[in-house]
Design a protein around this motif. Structure first.
Motif, short mmCIF file in Angstrom:
data_model
loop_
_atom_site.label_atom_id
_atom_site.label_comp_id
_atom_site.label_asym_id
_atom_site.label_seq_id
_atom_site.Cartn_x
_atom_site.Cartn_y
_atom_site.Cartn_z
N CYS A 20 -6.55 1.22 7.11
CA CYS A 20 -5.78 0.07 6.38
C CYS A 20 -5.38 -0.95 7.34
O CYS A 20 -5.15 -2.09 7.00
CB CYS A 20 -4.65 0.65 5.69
N GLN A 21 -5.25 -0.50 8.77
CA GLN A 21 -4.49 -1.40 9.63
C GLN A 21 -5.51 -2.34 10.37
O GLN A 21 -5.10 -3.13 11.23
CB GLN A 21 -3.57 -0.60 10.69
N THR A 58 -8.53 -3.20 8.23
CA THR A 58 -9.53 -4.08 7.50
C THR A 58 -8.63 -4.80 6.56
O THR A 58 -7.50 -4.42 6.21
CB THR A 58 -10.41 -3.13 6.67
N ALA A 59 -9.25 -5.61 5.90
CA ALA A 59 -8.37 -6.63 4.94
C ALA A 59 -8.87 -6.05 3.40
O ALA A 59 -8.47 -6.80 2.48
CB ALA A 59 -8.67 -8.27 5.21
N ASN A 82 -1.36 -5.93 -0.31
CA ASN A 82 -1.45 -4.90 1.01
C ASN A 82 -0.17 -5.08 1.74
O ASN A 82 -0.11 -4.58 2.91
CB ASN A 82 -2.33 -5.52 1.89
N LYS A 83 1.08 -5.48 1.03
CA LYS A 83 2.20 -5.62 1.79
C LYS A 83 2.63 -4.34 2.18
O LYS A 83 3.56 -4.12 3.21
CB LYS A 83 3.39 -6.26 0.74
N ILE A 129 1.41 -2.23 4.01
CA ILE A 129 0.82 -1.87 5.34
C ILE A 129 1.99 -1.71 6.39
O ILE A 129 1.98 -0.88 7.26
CB ILE A 129 -0.21 -2.82 5.84
N TYR A 130 2.90 -2.51 6.28
CA TYR A 130 4.30 -2.44 7.09
C TYR A 130 4.83 -1.11 7.14
O TYR A 130 5.48 -0.73 8.08
CB TYR A 130 5.35 -3.44 7.20
N VAL A 153 6.13 -12.34 10.84
CA VAL A 153 5.96 -10.89 10.60
C VAL A 153 6.85 -10.05 11.16
O VAL A 153 7.40 -9.94 12.34
CB VAL A 153 4.46 -10.86 11.14
N LYS A 204 -4.78 -10.94 12.98
CA LYS A 204 -4.64 -10.01 11.54
C LYS A 204 -4.09 -10.88 10.55
O LYS A 204 -4.36 -10.50 9.41
CB LYS A 204 -3.90 -8.91 12.12
N GLY A 237 -6.28 -11.88 7.18
CA GLY A 237 -5.78 -11.23 5.86
C GLY A 237 -5.40 -9.70 5.97
O GLY A 237 -5.41 -8.97 5.01
N ILE A 238 -5.59 -9.22 7.06
CA ILE A 238 -5.31 -7.65 7.20
C ILE A 238 -3.56 -7.43 7.09
O ILE A 238 -3.17 -6.45 6.42
CB ILE A 238 -5.79 -7.16 8.74
N LEU A 239 -2.74 -8.39 7.80
CA LEU A 239 -1.45 -8.28 7.49
C LEU A 239 -0.98 -9.55 6.93
O LEU A 239 -1.20 -10.71 7.28
CB LEU A 239 -0.73 -8.32 9.09
N PRO A 240 -0.56 -9.10 5.72
CA PRO A 240 0.28 -10.28 4.93
C PRO A 240 1.49 -10.72 5.40
O PRO A 240 2.46 -9.71 5.97
CB PRO A 240 0.46 -9.68 3.46
N PRO A 241 1.87 -11.86 5.42
CA PRO A 241 3.27 -12.37 6.14
C PRO A 241 4.27 -11.84 5.32
O PRO A 241 4.27 -11.79 4.10
CB PRO A 241 2.99 -14.00 5.85
N VAL A 242 5.04 -11.50 6.19
CA VAL A 242 6.41 -10.98 5.60
C VAL A 242 7.46 -12.21 4.81
O VAL A 242 7.83 -11.97 3.86
CB VAL A 242 7.45 -10.20 6.35
#
Lengths: 257, 286
Positions: A94-95, A97-98, A251-252, A254-255, B54, B114, B118-123
């Protein structure tokens, strides 16, 4: 059109990841996918031995009745418990890939569905042979099983997202399903329930979902319209909850992994 | 997107006759590049980030155990606030841009990549990307150690949303480029780390995106493979509308990028021509 193409690719990905999971699960095993059949069969025999032969639950053709409840039950409970770790167990992937996280959930449930369908097809064959209404069983089996499948996919996505935030969820689900198993008419018939607790069984969504399967496969009759509507309402509510969570959260989480 | 490497256009078999002409068959990668030239790319490929934040660590206390630990430590607020890794990033990248991202360790370079990928969406803030995007990120493609290479290639394509491109020919081309054809059916875990890196790189290479995102991917495998990879990647870079590159090598950034940004503790502090940005970076960080 772009959205459709994108959805098509995502569904192909679900199918592929599910087949990879099956390959990993059975690769190197002596009887391979035979385990998909052997596991539920042994479980059925154990329950049949305890409740059919020893306790002698007064239900005709008890093995078919038991199977008609137990197979969907195992599918739902295993799928939802596994879904609660579908995303957390793939932290690394998950960390990097989109890919939408719900794809993993649907893949895991598809694996369970595959195993269930193998066992279910045998049950269907037995039900057709032992019933006077074989044609009706064939005609209605898909509309009756569909809500069970839709419910599981929808609720599975919800469990997967909640499972990221609340790591106790898989344990809670284990407990929940242990209790619900005995509150759902699987090994007994709902008419055998004392009046004082009938309401719990009657308004139990699992009882409704399995009720229509039991009526069709064991009773050889069409489920009532009320029951069918209730199962579809339950299934579509779960699906709507799953789709809403997948769209809103994306995918939010992920954090939180 | 399939491409046939078994019957390359223009290639004539030497054994066909005495008067045949021996034309060297193009490699699978050259064919991919040739196909790239015939494709119509999204003319409006773009990357736009608006006030993107982020924050890592905001969810630490979402579990019952986490809440209890936070209460016992007496500092729940700081940890709940998390660590801001990217802070109000505004960025627009257009076709023709070869953007280098430079900054000290922990400045947020890979995190920014990232977000763009598109792997990490912005907070907080918004991310808009037009066009297909291919991240080549050092951490790998999610290969499974106990699966054979062919299945892992398909898995890598699936994880990067490229499953429709999959074909046996593409698998062969990737294995050929990675020089791993003879191990096609071996488990991924039986490869050496250098071989694993080669397969990861080759699987990432065989795509023709509008936006190519690169994170320190040039130094993989032995010297020959590094040379071959660099040549292939440079060719790829030349033909891709937008390239975004993170590297600690100032020389590589200078060679590839016509524009760079400098990150400092998650904030974008400079944006301009690469030479200027690299000079500022050298002055500030030695």
């Amino acid at each position: 059109m772009l959205l459709n193409e994108s959805l098509k690719t995502e569904l192909k990905t679900v199918h592929f990841i599910a087949s990879v999971s099956l390959y990993k699960k059975y690769c190197g095993s002596l009887i391979g996918m035979g385990w998909s059949l052997l596991n539920p069969l042994v479980q059925l025999i154990v329950y049949f031995f305890a409740f059919g032969l020893i306790i002698k639950v007064p239900i005709d053709n008890y093995f078919v009745y038991l199977a008609a409840g137990l197979l969907p039950w195992t599918f739902i409970s295993s799928s939802l418990i596994n879904s609660a770790t579908s995303i957390t167990s793939r932290k690394g992937t998950c960390q990097n890939t989109a890919m939408p996280h719900w794809i993993f959930v649907l893949s895991d449930i598809s694996c369970e569905l595959f195993a269930t369908l193998i066992a279910m097809s045998l049950l269907l064959a037995v039900a057709i042979v032992t019933s006077d209404n074989a044609l009706m069983i064939v005609a209605l089996i898909v509309p009756v099983l569909l809500p069970v499948v839709i419910f599981t996919y929808g609720a599975g996505v919800v469990m997967a997202y909640l499972g990221v935030l609340y790591r106790d969820l898989p344990h809670l689900l284990n407990l929940f399903f242990s209790v619900m198993f005995w509150l759902t008419p699987i090994v007994y018939h709902w008419t055998m329930v004392p009046k004082s607790i009938e309401v719990i069984v009657k308004y139990n969504p699992f009882a409704m979902l399995f009720g229509s399967v039991q009526v069709l496969l064991h009773g050889g009759a069409a489920p009532t319209l009320d029951l069918m509507i209730a199962t579809y309402v339950i299934a579509l509510t779960a699906a709507a909850a799953g789709i809403t969570m997948a769209r809103r959260i994306g995918n939010k989480l992920i954090y939180a992994l | 997107m399939d491409f046939d490497i078994t019957a390359p256009a223009g290639a004539v078999d030497e054994q066909d006759g005495d008067d045949s002409v021996n034309i060297m068959a193009p490699t699978a990668f050259e064919q991919l590049m040739a196909q790239r030239d015939t494709e119509v790319h999204t003319s409006n490929a773009s990357v736009s980030l608006d006030r993107v934040d982020v924050i890592f660590g905001q969810h630490v206390y979402r579990t019952v155990k986490g809440v209890l630990v936070g209460m016992l430590r007496g500092t729940p607020k700081e940890v709940m606030t998390g660590r801001k890794v990217l802070d109000a990033i505004d960025l627009k990248v257009s076709p023709g841009d070869r953007l280098g991202i430079v900054g000290h360790n922990g400045s947020g370079k890979t995190t920014l990549l990232k977000v763009i990928a598109g792997i990490l969406p912005p907070v907080h803030g918004t991310r808009n990307v037009a066009g297909s995007i291919a991240p080549v990120i050092a951490q790998g493609l999610g290969f499974e150690p106990d699966l054979p290479l062919r299945l892992n290639i398909k898995l890598g394509l699936a994880y990067s949303n490229r499953l429709p491109q999959h074909s046996r020919d593409l698998e062969d081309a990737i294995l050929d480029f990675a020089e791993l054809t003879e191990f096609a059916d071996a488990q991924f875990q039986t490869l050496s780390s250098g071989m694993q890196a080669r397969l990861t790189f080759a699987t990432s290479l065989f795509q023709t995106p509008d936006i190519l995102i690169l994170d320190e991917v040039f130094a993989t495998g032995d010297a020959n493979f590094v040379r071959k990879s660099q040549a292939a990647m440079m060719e790829h870079i030349e033909r891709t509308p937008i390239v975004i590159l993170v590297s600690h090598s100032a020389g590589l950034i200078r060679d590839v990028c016509n524009r760079s940004i400098l990150l400092d503790h998650g904030r974008m502090v400079e944006d301009g021509p690469t030479d200027k940005i690299l000079d500022i970076y050298a002055q500030r960080y030695g």
